[in-house]
Scaffold this motif. Structure first.
Motif, PDB file in Angstrom:
ATOM      1  N   GLU A  58     -23.759 -45.172  12.661  1.00  0.00           N
ATOM      2  CA  GLU A  58     -23.150 -43.600  13.269  1.00  0.00           C
ATOM      3  C   GLU A  58     -22.258 -43.477  13.374  1.00  0.00           C
ATOM      4  OE1 GLU A  58     -24.780 -42.361  16.752  1.00  0.00           O
ATOM      5  OE2 GLU A  58     -27.285 -42.383  15.723  1.00  0.00           O
ATOM      6  N   VAL A  93     -34.897 -48.376  11.457  1.00  0.00           N
ATOM      7  CA  VAL A  93     -33.899 -47.256  11.207  1.00  0.00           C
ATOM      8  C   VAL A  93     -32.525 -46.803  10.015  1.00  0.00           C
ATOM      9  CG1 VAL A  93     -31.859 -46.230  12.561  1.00  0.00           C
ATOM     10  CG2 VAL A  93     -33.640 -47.445  13.500  1.00  0.00           C
ATOM     11  N   LYS A 152     -30.058 -39.086   7.614  1.00  0.00           N
ATOM     12  CA  LYS A 152     -31.041 -39.054   8.958  1.00  0.00           C
ATOM     13  C   LYS A 152     -31.503 -41.063   9.597  1.00  0.00           C
ATOM     14  CE  LYS A 152     -34.412 -37.121  11.478  1.00  0.00           C
ATOM     15  NZ  LYS A 152     -35.774 -36.063  11.680  1.00  0.00           N
ATOM     16  N   GLY A 168     -32.283 -42.718  12.896  1.00  0.00           N
ATOM     17  CA  GLY A 168     -33.145 -42.827  14.390  1.00  0.00           C
ATOM     18  C   GLY A 168     -33.460 -41.078  14.215  1.00  0.00           C
ATOM     19  N   ASP A 169     -33.348 -40.081  15.902  1.00  0.00           N
ATOM     20  CA  ASP A 169     -33.496 -39.291  15.296  1.00  0.00           C
ATOM     21  C   ASP A 169     -32.522 -38.075  14.799  1.00  0.00           C
ATOM     22  OD1 ASP A 169     -31.750 -39.723  17.576  1.00  0.00           O
ATOM     23  OD2 ASP A 169     -33.778 -39.006  18.929  1.00  0.00           O
ATOM     24  N   LYS A 170     -30.893 -38.952  15.184  1.00  0.00           N
ATOM     25  CA  LYS A 170     -30.028 -37.978  14.210  1.00  0.00           C
ATOM     26  C   LYS A 170     -29.843 -37.451  13.114  1.00  0.00           C
ATOM     27  CE  LYS A 170     -26.025 -39.228  17.598  1.00  0.00           C
ATOM     28  NZ  LYS A 170     -25.436 -39.564  18.170  1.00  0.00           N
ATOM     29  N   GLU A 171     -28.878 -36.454  12.819  1.00  0.00           N
ATOM     30  CA  GLU A 171     -28.608 -36.794  11.185  1.00  0.00           C
ATOM     31  C   GLU A 171     -27.030 -37.191  11.445  1.00  0.00           C
ATOM     32  OE1 GLU A 171     -29.993 -33.174   9.716  1.00  0.00           O
ATOM     33  OE2 GLU A 171     -31.852 -33.358   9.162  1.00  0.00           O
TER      34      GLU A 171
END
Length: 194
Positions: free
Chosen positions: A37, A58, A77, A79-82
């Motif tokens: 990230e 991932v 994207k 995982g669950d984050k953008e």
């Protein structure tokens, strides 16, 4: 990148990407997702060392470049984050497996570089290192000759392309065109020497 010895490829990437804030991680590391990230947002490079044949889910959007365009920004994207993606982000994956078999989707999206060292290649590298230590002038001369050879190859390719272009656009007798352009010049062209 296939690098069974773990020396050449990894060292090359670390030197090449050092000024870009290279982050080194491994598959399954507890902070791997956070590392990705931060690197994607900051435009840094990431090196994943010692990968097996399985690629974490991932990483699939990163490898497949599944960008989401929203408001003029590119998002990935993870995982669950953008995460907002920087165009300077680079991903390097290294394996110690000598002949890895990855999923076709991964193979299609990645460029595979094989750093496997053969006995002859290792011999040449060691010889060059010895010459570089003992006679740096010869090592420089060898590097200059190799660079000159590469320049000659590029020039030869350019000349071949130019010749093919002339041949394809020639009308009539090509020898007459060459002779007339030779006679038109004021100074005669020197003949090539062998």
């Amino acid at each position: 990148m296939v690098d069974p010895q773990g020396a050449q490829g990894v060292v090359w990437v670390k030197q090449k990407e050092a000024d870009r804030g290279l982050a080194v991680t491994r598959m399954g590391h507890s902070k791997m997702v956070h590392t990705f990230e931060a690197a994607i947002q900051g435009g840094h490079s990431v090196l994943i060392e010692n990968m097996g044949e399985q690629v974490d889910a991932v990483l699939q959007p990163v490898i497949a470049r599944n960008y989401i365009k929203r408001g003029g920004r590119l998002l990935l994207k993870i995982g669950d984050k953008e995460v907002v993606s920087s165009p300077e982000f680079r991903l390097f994956m290294q394996t110690k497996l000598s002949n890895p078999h990855y999923q076709p989707e991964v193979q299609a999206e990645c460029t595979v570089i094989n750093f496997t060292v053969t006995e002859t290649g290792l011999e040449e590298q060691l010889l060059f290192l010895v010459v570089k230590l003992e006679r740096p002038d010869l090592a420089r001369q060898k590097s200059d000759v190799i660079q000159q050879q590469n320049e000659f190859k590029v020039r030869l390719a350019e000349l071949e392309a130019h010749l093919l272009e002339k041949l394809s656009s020639a009308e009539g007798d090509i020898l007459e065109e060459t002779l007339s352009s030779f006679r038109a010049s004021k100074t005669p062209r020197p003949l090539p020497t062998r």
